[in-house]
Motif scaffolding. Structure first.
Motif, PDB file in Angstrom:
ATOM      1  N   HIS A 230     103.417  65.924  79.089  1.00 14.13           N
ATOM      2  CA  HIS A 230     102.810  66.088  80.349  1.00 14.13           C
ATOM      3  C   HIS A 230     102.067  64.882  80.795  1.00 14.13           C
ATOM      4  O   HIS A 230     101.501  64.014  80.525  1.00 14.13           O
ATOM      5  N   CYS A 231     102.642  64.717  82.288  1.00 20.62           N
ATOM      6  CA  CYS A 231     102.353  63.325  83.066  1.00 20.62           C
ATOM      7  C   CYS A 231     100.915  63.413  83.576  1.00 20.62           C
ATOM      8  O   CYS A 231     100.510  62.688  84.290  1.00 20.62           O
ATOM      9  N   PHE A 232     100.291  64.514  83.594  1.00 22.47           N
ATOM     10  CA  PHE A 232      98.881  64.428  84.083  1.00 22.47           C
ATOM     11  C   PHE A 232      97.961  64.904  82.933  1.00 22.47           C
ATOM     12  O   PHE A 232      98.420  65.186  81.811  1.00 22.47           O
ATOM     13  N   ASP A 233      96.637  64.974  83.354  1.00 19.24           N
ATOM     14  CA  ASP A 233      95.728  65.432  82.186  1.00 19.24           C
ATOM     15  C   ASP A 233      95.747  66.925  82.282  1.00 19.24           C
ATOM     16  O   ASP A 233      96.375  67.572  82.829  1.00 19.24           O
ATOM     17  N   THR A 234      95.361  67.315  80.990  1.00 13.57           N
ATOM     18  CA  THR A 234      95.357  68.764  80.557  1.00 13.57           C
ATOM     19  C   THR A 234      94.823  69.814  81.448  1.00 13.57           C
ATOM     20  O   THR A 234      95.547  70.698  82.071  1.00 13.57           O
ATOM     21  N   ALA A 235      93.886  69.434  82.315  1.00 12.57           N
ATOM     22  CA  ALA A 235      93.255  70.401  83.206  1.00 12.57           C
ATOM     23  C   ALA A 235      94.289  70.653  84.410  1.00 12.57           C
ATOM     24  O   ALA A 235      94.374  71.754  84.934  1.00 12.57           O
ATOM     25  N   THR A 236      94.730  69.286  85.163  1.00 13.28           N
ATOM     26  CA  THR A 236      95.617  69.471  85.998  1.00 13.28           C
ATOM     27  C   THR A 236      96.867  70.280  85.821  1.00 13.28           C
ATOM     28  O   THR A 236      97.494  70.975  86.566  1.00 13.28           O
ATOM     29  N   HIS A 237      97.382  70.450  84.525  1.00 11.22           N
ATOM     30  CA  HIS A 237      98.486  71.057  84.103  1.00 11.22           C
ATOM     31  C   HIS A 237      98.016  72.510  84.167  1.00 11.22           C
ATOM     32  O   HIS A 237      98.730  73.527  84.271  1.00 11.22           O
ATOM     33  N   LEU A 238      96.755  72.747  83.687  1.00  7.00           N
ATOM     34  CA  LEU A 238      96.517  74.219  83.625  1.00  7.00           C
ATOM     35  C   LEU A 238      96.016  74.722  84.926  1.00  7.00           C
ATOM     36  O   LEU A 238      96.557  75.857  85.217  1.00  7.00           O
ATOM     37  N   MET A 239      95.538  74.002  85.990  1.00  4.95           N
ATOM     38  CA  MET A 239      95.197  74.292  87.157  1.00  4.95           C
ATOM     39  C   MET A 239      96.271  74.230  88.162  1.00  4.95           C
ATOM     40  O   MET A 239      96.499  74.929  89.086  1.00  4.95           O
ATOM     41  N   GLY A 240      97.202  73.434  88.001  1.00  2.32           N
ATOM     42  CA  GLY A 240      98.288  72.995  88.907  1.00  2.32           C
ATOM     43  C   GLY A 240      98.034  72.290  90.374  1.00  2.32           C
ATOM     44  O   GLY A 240      98.781  72.521  91.082  1.00  2.32           O
ATOM     45  N   ASN A 241      96.826  71.592  90.221  1.00  2.84           N
ATOM     46  CA  ASN A 241      96.668  70.924  91.490  1.00  2.84           C
ATOM     47  C   ASN A 241      97.481  69.594  91.359  1.00  2.84           C
ATOM     48  O   ASN A 241      96.818  68.471  91.321  1.00  2.84           O
ATOM     49  N   TYR A 242      98.621  69.688  91.507  1.00  9.91           N
ATOM     50  CA  TYR A 242      99.501  68.386  91.569  1.00  9.91           C
ATOM     51  C   TYR A 242      99.675  67.936  92.839  1.00  9.91           C
ATOM     52  O   TYR A 242      99.612  68.598  93.971  1.00  9.91           O
ATOM     53  N   PRO A 243     100.020  66.734  92.767  1.00  5.84           N
ATOM     54  CA  PRO A 243     100.554  66.048  94.027  1.00  5.84           C
ATOM     55  C   PRO A 243     101.788  66.668  94.477  1.00  5.84           C
ATOM     56  O   PRO A 243     102.530  67.014  93.564  1.00  5.84           O
ATOM     57  N   ARG A 244     102.088  66.539  95.767  1.00  6.74           N
ATOM     58  CA  ARG A 244     103.426  67.106  96.246  1.00  6.74           C
ATOM     59  C   ARG A 244     104.659  66.613  95.542  1.00  6.74           C
ATOM     60  O   ARG A 244     105.680  67.265  95.086  1.00  6.74           O
ATOM     61  N   TRP A 245     104.667  65.205  95.231  1.00 12.50           N
ATOM     62  CA  TRP A 245     105.739  64.615  94.881  1.00 12.50           C
ATOM     63  C   TRP A 245     106.268  65.145  93.300  1.00 12.50           C
ATOM     64  O   TRP A 245     107.429  65.336  93.003  1.00 12.50           O
ATOM     65  N   TYR A 246     105.144  65.634  92.807  1.00 10.39           N
ATOM     66  CA  TYR A 246     105.431  66.387  91.213  1.00 10.39           C
ATOM     67  C   TYR A 246     106.399  67.481  91.478  1.00 10.39           C
ATOM     68  O   TYR A 246     107.386  67.628  90.644  1.00 10.39           O
ATOM     69  N   HIS A 247     105.975  68.475  92.443  1.00 10.07           N
ATOM     70  CA  HIS A 247     106.706  69.674  92.512  1.00 10.07           C
ATOM     71  C   HIS A 247     108.363  69.355  93.015  1.00 10.07           C
ATOM     72  O   HIS A 247     109.181  70.044  92.583  1.00 10.07           O
ATOM     73  N   LEU A 248     108.448  68.215  93.618  1.00 13.48           N
ATOM     74  CA  LEU A 248     109.744  67.675  94.171  1.00 13.48           C
ATOM     75  C   LEU A 248     110.540  67.260  92.945  1.00 13.48           C
ATOM     76  O   LEU A 248     111.786  67.297  93.041  1.00 13.48           O
ATOM     77  N   LEU A 249     109.996  66.410  92.468  1.00 16.90           N
ATOM     78  CA  LEU A 249     110.672  65.588  91.224  1.00 16.90           C
ATOM     79  C   LEU A 249     110.787  66.440  89.955  1.00 16.90           C
ATOM     80  O   LEU A 249     111.820  66.017  89.024  1.00 16.90           O
ATOM     81  N   ASP A 250     109.896  67.192  89.575  1.00 17.35           N
ATOM     82  CA  ASP A 250     109.761  67.797  88.371  1.00 17.35           C
ATOM     83  C   ASP A 250     111.049  68.682  88.208  1.00 17.35           C
ATOM     84  O   ASP A 250     111.150  69.257  89.023  1.00 17.35           O
ATOM     85  N   ALA A 251     111.853  68.433  87.089  1.00 18.10           N
ATOM     86  CA  ALA A 251     112.978  69.366  86.748  1.00 18.10           C
ATOM     87  C   ALA A 251     112.895  70.676  86.918  1.00 18.10           C
ATOM     88  O   ALA A 251     113.584  71.449  87.120  1.00 18.10           O
ATOM     89  N   HIS A 252     111.763  71.350  86.777  1.00 15.72           N
ATOM     90  CA  HIS A 252     111.525  72.588  86.757  1.00 15.72           C
ATOM     91  C   HIS A 252     110.266  72.971  87.851  1.00 15.72           C
ATOM     92  O   HIS A 252     109.649  74.037  87.679  1.00 15.72           O
ATOM     93  N   GLY A 253     110.188  72.051  88.783  1.00 16.37           N
ATOM     94  CA  GLY A 253     109.627  72.349  90.149  1.00 16.37           C
ATOM     95  C   GLY A 253     108.112  72.035  89.900  1.00 16.37           C
ATOM     96  O   GLY A 253     107.566  72.548  90.940  1.00 16.37           O
ATOM     97  N   GLY A 254     107.466  71.648  88.754  1.00 16.16           N
ATOM     98  CA  GLY A 254     106.044  71.607  88.504  1.00 16.16           C
ATOM     99  C   GLY A 254     105.454  73.023  88.374  1.00 16.16           C
ATOM    100  O   GLY A 254     104.517  73.304  89.072  1.00 16.16           O
ATOM    101  N   GLN A 255     105.819  73.445  87.138  1.00 18.73           N
ATOM    102  CA  GLN A 255     105.075  74.812  86.866  1.00 18.73           C
ATOM    103  C   GLN A 255     103.696  74.282  86.376  1.00 18.73           C
ATOM    104  O   GLN A 255     103.508  73.276  85.739  1.00 18.73           O
ATOM    105  N   SER A 256     102.714  75.344  86.577  1.00 18.76           N
ATOM    106  CA  SER A 256     101.387  75.068  85.939  1.00 18.76           C
ATOM    107  C   SER A 256     100.842  76.348  85.314  1.00 18.76           C
ATOM    108  O   SER A 256     101.570  77.523  85.474  1.00 18.76           O
ATOM    109  N   GLY A 257      99.703  76.277  84.550  1.00 15.76           N
ATOM    110  CA  GLY A 257      98.949  77.434  84.156  1.00 15.76           C
ATOM    111  C   GLY A 257      99.176  77.570  82.552  1.00 15.76           C
ATOM    112  O   GLY A 257     100.347  76.776  82.063  1.00 15.76           O
ATOM    113  N   ARG A 258      98.496  78.136  81.961  1.00 15.66           N
ATOM    114  CA  ARG A 258      98.625  78.138  80.454  1.00 15.66           C
ATOM    115  C   ARG A 258      99.811  78.661  80.059  1.00 15.66           C
ATOM    116  O   ARG A 258     100.630  78.045  79.064  1.00 15.66           O
TER     117      ARG A 258
END
Ligand SMILES: *[C@@H]1O[C@H](CO)[C@@H](O)[C@H](O)[C@H]1NC(C)=O
Ligand SMILES: *[C@@H]1O[C@H](CO)[C@@H](O)[C@H](O)[C@H]1NC(C)=O
Ligand SMILES: *[C@@H]1O[C@H](CO)[C@@H](O)[C@H](O)[C@H]1NC(C)=O
Length: 303
Positions: A230-258
């Motif tokens: 996980h390249c952000f802190d835990t809360a960010t991965h749980l909530m999904g308030n990612y910056p836009r580049w992450y959705h574009l570049l993550d191999a799985h589209g920047g999924q979030s949530g438990r």
């Protein structure tokens, strides 16, 4: 398996994957390995430095602001626990993990000491690599100046140190590297036409080096496709308030949530020292009464 043979090494994690996508992370000179690999992103070293807009995910600047100097705490693991840790012990003996952590002289007391007191000591071998040898900490000093422009050199030299001096092969700042990958690095890592020796963006350069050595990037998600690095802190991965580049570049589209995070997650970024102790407590001490945890088989088939 032969004792003294290390299978995997931890160094910068997500870096390797993203490195292939032409993105550069910056790690400050104060960066520590695994949990501190990603600074804010900029668009490629060669192009202009564009600060990526962010909302509430933590950054290195935030960490520095919230970081108080705290005293290290030693946790006693054993008292009154009745956990069945036989499998963990077997794995500890069978799959030996060497972890090297990149640090610098200014961060020994601020950060490295807390890494050592928490997650750092839970692997077979822990080595702190710095620009200055300090026998009392201890740190291994390698001959590279501090500063982000020399991170690549620091990583390359650190790999050389662990593969040569320690007589087993080992790896860089936040990735997990197989023994075979490290063998190849040990054999060809000093060849500048395959592996840039310094400069550039450390994780991108390390990624290219691995690619030139024929090392493939693995799929680190569990068999339900849930993330382990996980390249952000835990809360960010749980909530999904990612910056836009992450959705574009993550191999799985920047999924979030438990449901997107593996129960056997490996790393989160941006963990300040005080939270390392919280995590240590929640992971190794806190137990909801009445629940006995069973092992899950979450490994993917490897092809
Ligand atoms: C070595 O590290 C310790 C902190 O663990 C520090 O107090 C000491 O000054 C360092 N020594 C040198 C020579 O840098
Ligand atoms: C370095 O790598 C290049 C490209 O694979 C190769 O042609 C060259 O022989 C290597 N040099 C040494 C000293 O091994
Ligand atoms: C990684 O594995 C998961 C689970 O098998 C799969 O859903 C996902 O598409 C894979 N990702 C890549 C980039 O291959």
């Amino acid at each position: 398996m032969k004792t003294g043979t290390f299978n995997f090494v931890l160094g910068l994690s997500v870096g390797l994957v993203i490195a292939y996508m032409g993105i550069t992370y910056f790690a400050s000179p104060g960066t520590l390995g695994l949990s501190a690999s990603v600074k804010h992103m900029t668009i490629s070293e060669d192009g202009p430095r564009v600060e990526v807009p962010r909302d509430s995910f933590l950054t290195h600047e935030d960490l520095d602001k919230i970081q108080k100097i705290i005293r290290p705490v030693q946790f006693q693991d054993a008292h009154s626990h009745h956990d069945d840790n036989r499998e963990a012990k077997e794995l500890y003996d069978q799959i030996r993990v060497l972890r090297w952590v990149m640090t610098n002289p200014q961060n020994l007391e601020k950060k490295a000491v807390h890494v050592r007191a928490t997650w750092g000591h839970r692997c077979n071998k822990l080595i702190f690599i710095s620009s200055v040898t300090n026998d009392s900490f201890p740190t291994v000093g390698i001959d590279v100046p501090e500063g982000r422009e020399h991170l690549t050199g620091k990583t390359m030299k650190a790999f050389q140190y662990v593969s040569v001096k320690q007589e087993y092969f080992s790896g860089g700042a936040g990735y997990i590297i197989s023994k075979e990958a490290l063998k190849r690095f040990g054999a060809h890592g000093t060849n500048a036409s395959m592996c840039r020796q310094d400069g550039g963006a450390e994780d991108a350069e390390f990624g290219k080096c691995m690619q030139n050595l024929g090392v493939k990037v693995g799929n680190s998600t569990d068999r339900f496709g849930r993330s382990r690095f996980h390249c952000f802190d835990t809360a960010t991965h749980l909530m999904g308030n990612y910056p836009r580049w992450y959705h574009l570049l993550d191999a799985h589209g920047g999924q979030s949530g438990r449901a997107s995070i593996s129960d056997y997650a490996i790393s989160f970024h941006y963990v300040p020292p005080a939270r390392m102790y919280e995590l240590e407590y929640f992971t190794y001490h806190f137990r909801p009464y009445g629940i006995h945890f069973g092992n899950q088989d979450l490994n993917q088939e490897m092809t």
